[in-house]
Design a protein around this motif. Structure first.
Motif, PDB file in Angstrom:
ATOM      1  N   ILE A 179       7.455  15.139   0.806  1.00 17.71           N
ATOM      2  CA  ILE A 179       7.329  14.563  -0.549  1.00 17.71           C
ATOM      3  C   ILE A 179       6.569  13.516  -0.613  1.00 17.71           C
ATOM      4  N   GLU A 180       5.351  13.626  -1.369  1.00 20.14           N
ATOM      5  CA  GLU A 180       4.470  12.352  -1.486  1.00 20.14           C
ATOM      6  C   GLU A 180       3.540  12.696  -2.736  1.00 20.14           C
ATOM      7  N   PRO A 181       3.911  12.003  -3.791  1.00 16.55           N
ATOM      8  CA  PRO A 181       5.224  11.137  -3.995  1.00 16.55           C
ATOM      9  C   PRO A 181       6.039  12.043  -5.096  1.00 16.55           C
ATOM     10  N   ALA A 182       7.205  11.239  -5.496  1.00 17.22           N
ATOM     11  CA  ALA A 182       7.964  11.720  -6.454  1.00 17.22           C
ATOM     12  C   ALA A 182       8.199  10.423  -7.424  1.00 17.22           C
ATOM     13  N   GLY A 183       8.428  10.648  -8.685  1.00 14.59           N
ATOM     14  CA  GLY A 183       8.737   9.835  -9.416  1.00 14.59           C
ATOM     15  C   GLY A 183       9.070  10.336 -10.816  1.00 14.59           C
TER      16      GLY A 183
ATOM     17  N   TRP B 130       3.489  18.549   0.346  1.00 14.26           N
ATOM     18  CA  TRP B 130       2.515  18.978   1.273  1.00 14.26           C
ATOM     19  C   TRP B 130       3.152  19.722   2.289  1.00 14.26           C
ATOM     20  N   LEU B 131       2.505  20.659   2.555  1.00 10.46           N
ATOM     21  CA  LEU B 131       3.018  21.760   3.483  1.00 10.46           C
ATOM     22  C   LEU B 131       2.141  21.626   4.828  1.00 10.46           C
ATOM     23  N   ASP B 132       2.742  21.461   6.074  1.00 11.74           N
ATOM     24  CA  ASP B 132       2.222  21.555   7.223  1.00 11.74           C
ATOM     25  C   ASP B 132       2.771  23.100   7.844  1.00 11.74           C
ATOM     26  N   PRO B 133       1.937  23.864   7.655  1.00 12.23           N
ATOM     27  CA  PRO B 133       2.174  25.516   7.980  1.00 12.23           C
ATOM     28  C   PRO B 133       2.330  25.543   9.504  1.00 12.23           C
ATOM     29  N   TYR B 134       2.001  24.749  10.234  1.00  8.73           N
ATOM     30  CA  TYR B 134       2.103  24.884  11.792  1.00  8.73           C
ATOM     31  C   TYR B 134       3.313  24.490  12.275  1.00  8.73           C
TER      32      TYR B 134
ATOM     33  N   VAL C 110       0.954  15.558   7.778  1.00 14.50           N
ATOM     34  CA  VAL C 110      -0.381  15.891   6.925  1.00 14.50           C
ATOM     35  C   VAL C 110      -0.279  15.327   5.381  1.00 14.50           C
ATOM     36  N   GLY C 111       0.996  15.161   4.999  1.00 16.86           N
ATOM     37  CA  GLY C 111       1.099  14.628   3.662  1.00 16.86           C
ATOM     38  C   GLY C 111       0.637  13.194   3.552  1.00 16.86           C
ATOM     39  N   ASP C 112       1.070  12.425   4.494  1.00 12.83           N
ATOM     40  CA  ASP C 112       0.571  11.065   4.634  1.00 12.83           C
ATOM     41  C   ASP C 112      -0.803  10.800   4.649  1.00 12.83           C
TER      42      ASP C 112
ATOM     43  N   ALA D 255      -8.392  19.357  -5.036  1.00 14.10           N
ATOM     44  CA  ALA D 255      -9.444  20.094  -4.447  1.00 14.10           C
ATOM     45  C   ALA D 255      -9.472  20.136  -3.056  1.00 14.10           C
ATOM     46  N   CYS D 256      -8.266  19.312  -2.284  1.00 15.57           N
ATOM     47  CA  CYS D 256      -8.153  19.231  -0.874  1.00 15.57           C
ATOM     48  C   CYS D 256      -7.661  20.756  -0.585  1.00 15.57           C
ATOM     49  N   PRO D 257      -8.043  21.181   0.577  1.00 20.27           N
ATOM     50  CA  PRO D 257      -7.643  22.475   0.887  1.00 20.27           C
ATOM     51  C   PRO D 257      -6.150  22.534   1.247  1.00 20.27           C
ATOM     52  N   THR D 258      -5.362  21.515   1.544  1.00 20.05           N
ATOM     53  CA  THR D 258      -4.273  21.287   1.865  1.00 20.05           C
ATOM     54  C   THR D 258      -3.164  21.336   0.677  1.00 20.05           C
ATOM     55  N   TYR D 259      -3.634  20.954  -0.394  1.00 24.41           N
ATOM     56  CA  TYR D 259      -3.051  21.016  -1.786  1.00 24.41           C
ATOM     57  C   TYR D 259      -2.583  22.560  -2.040  1.00 24.41           C
TER      58      TYR D 259
END
Length: 304
Positions: free
Chosen positions: A230-234, A220-224, A33-35, A194-198
């Motif tokens: 990690i997307e992104p890190a730097g 980004w967490l996939d709770p299921y 889901v992070g992708d 603002a995305c609900p996944t955030y």
């Protein structure tokens, strides 16, 4: 953003489908889901319209594509004959869309997927003239729990904390400095937040003694499935070699555990040995090294 808002139900169904497909392949899955979130919301205006679902005759989603007519067509396929049939339709559509962008006699390079593994899908792609790419985006993963995530350490004068609204301009500048040639704007970051996944707790930064964002790790967490990506890190070039990127990753992993995650994922380009070493230092090991596919499409293929 009205157009993107109209597409929100599609995005929600896409997220559900991606989570469901994760249960089949785990870290080797084509998409987390992070992708999906980063791929749509980090661009401005939002690229939600690039996400398309391909249902079967009874309305069940069989394939997801993320394709805006250029670059990579992400392809997530449900296992089984119905998924393969929908994948064939999706590839036909992607090839036609690509051919329409060809200018003059210049061919178009269509890339499909990033780590496709299904034997049936691979056979379908080869039958359509696609070949494996030499450069891939391998997946690295690890389990996480309270006891096995190291505590981050940082130099004096720096601080690790959640990203705040007032940090957005600095966060965007840090991203563009960390990844030269890749653009991000404050409006896009607001849309992403603002995305609900955030989850704000999973957007961690290291700030410099002057209070500027020096390093970042967004998860980004996939709770299921209980997996964070990690997307992104730097890290800003002016603050490298201080352990800041590793520190923000570890802090975000610790926050993830508190939110119920038991596993973590990260991708990197196969030629980026520095990224591999960084993630390995954070406890990640390579789970999947399959590459995507590519096909050169001349306009003549679809002009008939």
């Amino acid at each position: 953003m009205s157009g993107a808002a109209d597409r929100t139900p599609v995005f929600d169904r896409a997220a559900e489908f991606v989570s469901e497909m994760w249960s089949h392949s785990g870290p080797g899955s084509e998409m987390h889901v992070g992708d999906l979130v980063w791929g749509t919301f980090h661009r401005w205006p939002s690229a939600v319209e690039a996400v398309r679902l391909w249902p079967d005759s009874v309305g069940q989603t069989q394939v997801l594509t993320m394709f805006d007519g250029s670059g990579v067509c992400d392809l997530v396929v449900r296992p089984g004959p119905a998924g393969l049939e929908a994948a064939a339709r999706a590839l036909e559509w992607a090839e036609r869309a690509s051919a329409a962008t060809v200018v003059g006699s210049e061919p178009f390079e269509l890339r499909v997927g990033r780590r496709l593994q299904s034997t049936e899908v691979v056979e379908l792609l080869r039958a359509r003239g696609f070949e494996r790419r030499s450069i891939g985006v391998p997946a690295m993963s690890r389990t996480i729990a309270d006891a096995d995530v190291a505590s981050p350490t940082i130099p004096r004068g720096y601080a690790i904390r959640e990203l705040l609204p007032d940090d957005l301009a600095s966060r965007v500048q840090c991203f563009e400095a960390a990844f030269p040639g890749r653009e991000l704007c404050v409006d896009a970051y607001r849309a992403l937040r603002a995305c609900p996944t955030y989850v704000p707790r999973l957007d961690v930064v290291a700030t410099s003694p002057s209070s500027e964002v020096a390093a970042f790790a967004t998860m980004w967490l996939d709770p299921y499935n209980g997996v964070v990506q990690i997307e992104p890190a730097g890290c800003h070039p002016d603050h490298r070699r201080l352990g800041l990127t590793r520190a923000v990753i570890l802090e975000a992993l610790r926050e993830s555990v508190e939110l119920g995650a038991s596993g973590a994922l990260v991708r990197h380009v196969s030629t980026n040995t520095a990224a591999h070493a960084l993630y390995a230092s954070c406890g990640f090991t390579t789970s999947c090294e399959h590459n995507g596919f590519v096909k050169t499409i001349p306009r003549a293929d679809f002009d008939r």
